[in-house]
Design an enzyme around this catalytic site. Structure first.
Site, mmCIF file in Angstrom:
data_model
loop_
_atom_site.group_PDB
_atom_site.id
_atom_site.type_symbol
_atom_site.label_atom_id
_atom_site.label_comp_id
_atom_site.label_asym_id
_atom_site.label_seq_id
_atom_site.Cartn_x
_atom_site.Cartn_y
_atom_site.Cartn_z
ATOM 1 C CD GLU A 1 24.464 -78.209 -3.783
ATOM 2 O OE1 GLU A 1 25.002 -78.805 -4.527
ATOM 3 O OE2 GLU A 1 24.291 -79.020 -2.884
ATOM 4 N N GLY B 1 26.633 -77.869 4.322
ATOM 5 C CA GLY B 1 27.708 -78.843 4.023
ATOM 6 C C GLY B 1 28.281 -78.838 2.462
ATOM 7 C CE LYS C 1 28.693 -90.085 -0.314
ATOM 8 N NZ LYS C 1 28.012 -90.682 -0.521
ATOM 9 C CG HIS D 1 20.336 -89.065 -1.747
ATOM 10 N ND1 HIS D 1 19.158 -89.332 0.041
ATOM 11 C CD2 HIS D 1 20.873 -88.150 -1.038
ATOM 12 C CE1 HIS D 1 19.864 -88.660 0.534
ATOM 13 N NE2 HIS D 1 20.848 -87.383 0.276
#
Length: 351
Positions: A53, A86, A123, A238
Site C-alpha cells: 500500500e 491485490g 477495476k 467500504h
C-alpha cells in the site's frame, strides 16, 4: 484455443512474456516461474517489485511502463502477467490499461484476499494524495488464473485478512457462506485454505468457500462492471475503511479495515432495528472466530463523519449505505440519521 495454439506454434517468432511479480512472491516461487518459461521455450522478462500500500503509486506504474517499453512488447499478442497480491494486480492492471491505450493482462493472485476480491472485476488503480485508489480505471483482465497452492505460504494474519472480504459477501448475499465461515473458520485458518484429505467433518470447505465467494461477487459485479449504478452491495465495509486504512497505515491490512467498518455497520443495522441482538452477536462472534478485528482506536467519531462526507461527494449526494437486514440478506439505505449513527457508535465503543 487450438486455433490460437496452432498459430502461435506455427509462427517463426518466439513466444515472449513480460511478468511483474511481487518481490516476496518472487523469493518463494520465482525459480518455479522461471523454470516454467524456460521449459516452454518462452523468452521472458521478470520484473520483481515491492508492491505494498505504501508503494502503490504512479511512480511504480511508470517504472513498469519503462520496462515494458524496453521489452518492446507487442500489445496484440503478448499479455502482461501480474503475479502477486491485490496491490500488485491493481498496479499492473493500471499500467497495462495505459500502455498503447490498452494492453491485455492476466491476473495470478497469490493471497486469499486477491484470490476472492482483486481477481474479480474490472477495476485497477493506485493511491494518490494519501487517498486510496484515487487514480485508476476499469480495464478487466483477459484472464484470472486461480491456484490456491499459493495461499499455503502466506502468514495466518493474511488468511484472516482475506476472510474479511469473504465475510462481506456472506453477510450481504449468502447465508450458506456465512454458515460455512461460522462452522469452519478455524479449520480454514489452520489449513490455509488447502484441500485436505482425512477431514470428513469439514468436507472441502476451502473449495466451497472460495467458489461461493467468487460466484456471489461475480453476480454483483458482472451486470454493473463500470459502476453505472452506484447502489452496490459490494460496498459494504467500504464506506469508512478507505479513510481508516490510509490514516493508520501500515497498522491495518485492507480486509481488517473492511471488517472494522462492517462491525460498526452491524451496530448501525442493529440501532435501526434491522438486526436483532442475537443476529448482531452471531456476526461479531463469527468475526472474532475468523481472527478479525472488530474495533480500532483510530476509528473515531470524527473519522466516521469525514468518511461519510467523502462518500456523499462520490456517490451522487447519497450515502448508499449497504446494511444487513438479516444473516445473508441486505438492502441499501439513504436515510440513516446522524442520531442513529452516533447511537450505534456509542454502543460499539461501549462493547
Amino acid at each position: 484455443d487450438p486455433q490460437e495454439m496452432e498459430l502461435a506454434t506455427a509462427s517463426k517468432r518466439k513466444l515472449r512474456r513480460f511478468i511483474v511479480i511481487d518481490e516476496v512472491v518472487d523469493k518463494l516461487y520465482g525459480s518455479k516461474v522461471r523454470e516454467y518459461f524456460e521449459e516452454n521455450n518462452v523468452q521472458h522478462k521478470i520484473l520483481a517489485l515491492p508492491t505494498t500500500e505504501e508503494t502503490k503509486s504512479m511512480d511504480l506504474v511508470l517504472n513498469i511502463l519503462h520496462e515494458v517499453q524496453n521489452f518492446s512488447l507487442d500489445r496484440r499478442t503478448e499479455p502482461i502477467i501480474a503475479i502477486g497480491g491485490g496491490v500488485c494486480l491493481d498496479i499492473v492492471g493500471l499500467a497495462a490499461s495505459l500502455y498503447r491505450r490498452r494492453t491485455p493482462y492476466i491476473r495470478v493472485p497469490t493471497t486469499l484476499l486477491s484470490y476472492v476480491d482483486a481477481s474479480v472485476g474490472a477495476k485497477n488503480g493506485v493511491n494518490f494524495l494519501q487517498c486510496k485508489n484515487k487514480l485508476g480505471g476499469y480495464t478487466p483482465p483477459v484472464a484470472s488464473f486461480l491456484d490456491r497452492s499459493f495461499i499455503q505460504s502466506i502468514p495466518r494474519r493474511h488468511i484472516s485478512n482475506g476472510l474479511g472480504e469473504i465475510l462481506k459477501m456472506a453477510l450481504m448475499k449468502h447465508k450458506g457462506l456465512f454458515d460455512l465461515l461460522k462452522n469452519h473458520g478455524k479449520y480454514l485458518l489452520d489449513t490455509k485454505f488447502q484441500s485436505c484429505n482425512g477431514f470428513t467433518d469439514h468436507g472441502d470447505a476451502a473449495l466451497q468457500t472460495t467458489r461461493i465467494a467468487i460466484e456471489t461477487m461475480l453476480e454483483e459485479l458482472a451486470p454493473n462492471l463500470w459502476e453505472d449504478d452506484l447502489d452496490r452491495l459490494v460496498d459494504f465495509g467500504h464506506l469508512i475503511s478507505p479513510e481508516l486504512e490510509m490514516r493508520v497505515l501500515p497498522s491495518l491490512m485492507h480486509g481488517e479495515a473492511v471488517n472494522i467498518d462492517m462491525a460498526f455497520m452491524t451496530y448501525v443495522a442493529h440501532a435501526r432495528g434491522l438486526l436483532g441482538a442475537q443476529e448482531k452477536e452471531q456476526i461479531l462472534q463469527c468475526m472474532r472466530g475468523l481472527e478479525l478485528p472488530v474495533w480500532h482506536s483510530g476509528c473515531s467519531w470524527a473519522l466516521i463523519q469525514t468518511a461519510l462526507r467523502e462518500r456523499l461527494k462520490h456517490s451522487g449526494g447519497q450515502t448508499r449505505m449497504p446494511l444487513p437486514t438479516g444473516l445473508g440478506v441486505a438492502e441499501i439505505f439513504n436515510d440513516t440519521s446522524e442520531e442513529t449513527l452516533q447511537r450505534a457508535y456509542e454502543l460499539w465503543v461501549r462493547d
